[in-house]
Design an enzyme around this catalytic site. Sequence first.
Site, PDB file in Angstrom:
ATOM      1  N   GLU A   1       9.113  -3.968  10.566  1.00 43.56           N
ATOM      2  CA  GLU A   1       9.553  -2.694  10.000  1.00 43.56           C
ATOM      3  C   GLU A   1      10.110  -1.780  11.089  1.00 43.56           C
ATOM      4  OE1 GLU A   1       6.788  -0.877   7.293  1.00 43.56           O
ATOM      5  OE2 GLU A   1       7.914   0.997   7.194  1.00 43.56           O
TER       6      GLU A   1
ATOM      7  N   LYS B   1      -1.196  -9.421   2.858  1.00 45.13           N
ATOM      8  CA  LYS B   1      -0.430  -8.961   4.028  1.00 45.13           C
ATOM      9  C   LYS B   1      -1.315  -8.030   4.854  1.00 45.13           C
ATOM     10  CE  LYS B   1       3.269  -5.986   3.794  1.00 45.13           C
ATOM     11  NZ  LYS B   1       2.787  -4.815   4.574  1.00 45.13           N
TER      12      LYS B   1
ATOM     13  N   ASP C   1       0.842  -1.208   0.000  1.00 43.88           N
ATOM     14  CA  ASP C   1       0.000   0.000   0.000  1.00 43.88           C
ATOM     15  C   ASP C   1       0.877   1.258   0.000  1.00 43.88           C
ATOM     16  OD1 ASP C   1       0.899  -0.167   2.591  1.00 43.88           O
ATOM     17  OD2 ASP C   1      -1.080  -0.006   3.530  1.00 43.88           O
ATOM     18  N   SER C   2       2.220   1.054  -0.015  1.00 47.29           N
ATOM     19  CA  SER C   2       3.125   2.176  -0.279  1.00 47.29           C
ATOM     20  C   SER C   2       2.872   2.747  -1.669  1.00 47.29           C
ATOM     21  CB  SER C   2       4.584   1.735  -0.139  1.00 47.29           C
ATOM     22  OG  SER C   2       4.817   0.555  -0.882  1.00 47.29           O
TER      23      SER C   2
ATOM     24  N   GLU D   1      -1.387  -5.514   8.530  1.00 49.26           N
ATOM     25  CA  GLU D   1      -0.625  -4.861   9.602  1.00 49.26           C
ATOM     26  C   GLU D   1      -1.299  -5.104  10.960  1.00 49.26           C
ATOM     27  OE1 GLU D   1       0.036  -0.717   8.791  1.00 49.26           O
ATOM     28  OE2 GLU D   1       0.962  -1.123   6.851  1.00 49.26           O
TER      29      GLU D   1
ATOM     30  N   ASP E   1      -1.039  -6.098  -0.124  1.00 49.41           N
ATOM     31  CA  ASP E   1      -1.458  -5.467   1.133  1.00 49.41           C
ATOM     32  C   ASP E   1      -2.964  -5.266   1.169  1.00 49.41           C
ATOM     33  OD1 ASP E   1       0.589  -4.973   2.944  1.00 49.41           O
ATOM     34  OD2 ASP E   1       1.270  -3.175   1.895  1.00 49.41           O
TER      35      ASP E   1
HETATM   36  O1  KIV Z   1       3.576  -1.129   1.617  1.00 53.74           O
HETATM   37  C1  KIV Z   1       4.768  -1.491   1.660  1.00 53.74           C
HETATM   38  O2  KIV Z   1       5.575  -1.185   0.769  1.00 53.74           O
HETATM   39  C2  KIV Z   1       5.208  -2.283   2.793  1.00 53.74           C
HETATM   40  C3  KIV Z   1       6.672  -2.550   2.930  1.00 53.74           C
HETATM   41  C4  KIV Z   1       7.364  -1.349   3.416  1.00 53.74           C
HETATM   42  C5  KIV Z   1       6.943  -3.732   3.771  1.00 53.74           C
HETATM   43  O3  KIV Z   1       4.421  -2.675   3.590  1.00 53.74           O
END
Ligand code: KIV
Length: 271
Positions: free
Chosen positions: A189, A120, A51-52, A122, A90
Amino acid sequence: MSVESKLRAVTTYRLIEMKQSGERISMLTAYDYSTARIVDAAGVDVILVGDSAANVMAGYETTLPITLDEMIYHARSVRRAVRRALVVVDLPFGTYQGNSKHALASAVRIMKETEADAVKIEGGKEIIESVERILCAGIPVMGHLGLTPQSIHKFGTYAVRAKEEAEAEKLLGDARLLEQAGCFAVVLEKIPAVLARRVAQQVSIPVIGIGAGGGVDGQVLVVHDMLGITNEFSPRFLRRYADLHGVMTDAFERYSADVKSGSFPNESESY
Ligand code: KIV
């Protein structure tokens, strides 16, 4: 890397084998077809549609605004490119924290609409019910602890997490909880390297670090950061493997100058 191991598709099971044999796991983000093709062909083991994307693709300050539909768009583009790597997507902010049924519905959409390999999520204890329900549906889950950017408004800062004993103990407990629930791996992280090493030693699933030192089972970076496209972002943990900001700026400037001077296109570039 041998041709055989480069061609062997990476599965969640294979990642656990890699941890057991001491082979480190490489993971990078990707959000589009063309980049994912290069990352996959280079032999990177796991591609994270992170989600980056909210930051590096869409230009938001935080990861919170990106929607499930937008994540699905990015993940479909990546999936079409990837032959070997494990593709993890994510679950974006607001699609799993409310209740576990909502979480499952979000994960099912990702798996059905993108054909990704895993999701993934969080968080630890607070979202364990969601993790369990998703796992019950046969969807592999990667955890994410430490600095969890979707909670940035709670933290108030992107500083290193779990420096204090209480938070470190909670993180260790959360990692064990995710392992017991059946997660196939966990991202840590921006936490102290000593703590990350302890976690990697205490759980049987692979621990992938970003800003968590070298004592873990693998590493992940955001592709725009390691390529030097986001040249204003320079945390200590980031190693830049290229200066694409410089390369791209130079190319764009020379192109613009050529267009303005009339030297592009020339005769051999014309029909
Ligand atoms: O969204 C992302 O890029 C991440 C990584 C930093 C692990 O969660």
